[in-house]
Design an enzyme around this catalytic site. Sequence first.
Site, PDB file in Angstrom:
ATOM      1  N   CYS A 138       0.902  -1.189   0.050  1.00 19.69           N
ATOM      2  CA  CYS A 138       0.227  -0.200  -0.010  1.00 19.69           C
ATOM      3  C   CYS A 138       0.821   0.977   0.060  1.00 19.69           C
ATOM      4  O   CYS A 138       2.182   1.231   0.248  1.00 19.69           O
ATOM      5  CB  CYS A 138      -1.107   0.051   1.181  1.00 19.69           C
ATOM      6  N   THR A 139       0.300   2.431  -0.069  1.00 21.27           N
ATOM      7  CA  THR A 139       1.133   3.575  -0.283  1.00 21.27           C
ATOM      8  C   THR A 139       1.929   3.923   0.943  1.00 21.27           C
ATOM      9  O   THR A 139       3.008   4.377   0.908  1.00 21.27           O
ATOM     10  CB  THR A 139       0.212   4.843  -0.311  1.00 21.27           C
TER      11      THR A 139
END
Length: 103
Positions: free
Chosen positions: A9-10
């Site tokens: 994920c980011t």
Amino acid sequence: MKIVGVAACTVGIAHTYIAQEKLENAAKNAGYDIHIETQGTIGVENALTEQQIQEADIVILAIDVKISGMERFEGKKVIKVPTEIAIKSPNKLLQKAAEVAQG
């Protein structure tokens, strides 16, 4: 069916590991063999082996960012989705993966 994948994920913390857990649980319930590598702030964990990748029927990339090692999956059937899909609909994602793997 044998599945390998990467979750990232980011931020590289929560969603990465939630996506991994959701996919692993859904695969176990469906009777599939699955290995999910995580790439996050800690770096790469549960790194996929060359053998796991070669034996896999499909690759699931539950990623929101660029990941390292994409070249490992050349020639494989790949599904790429945001981590949110893996978290919210892991069973549907695995159904789609099975359809793609079977051609």
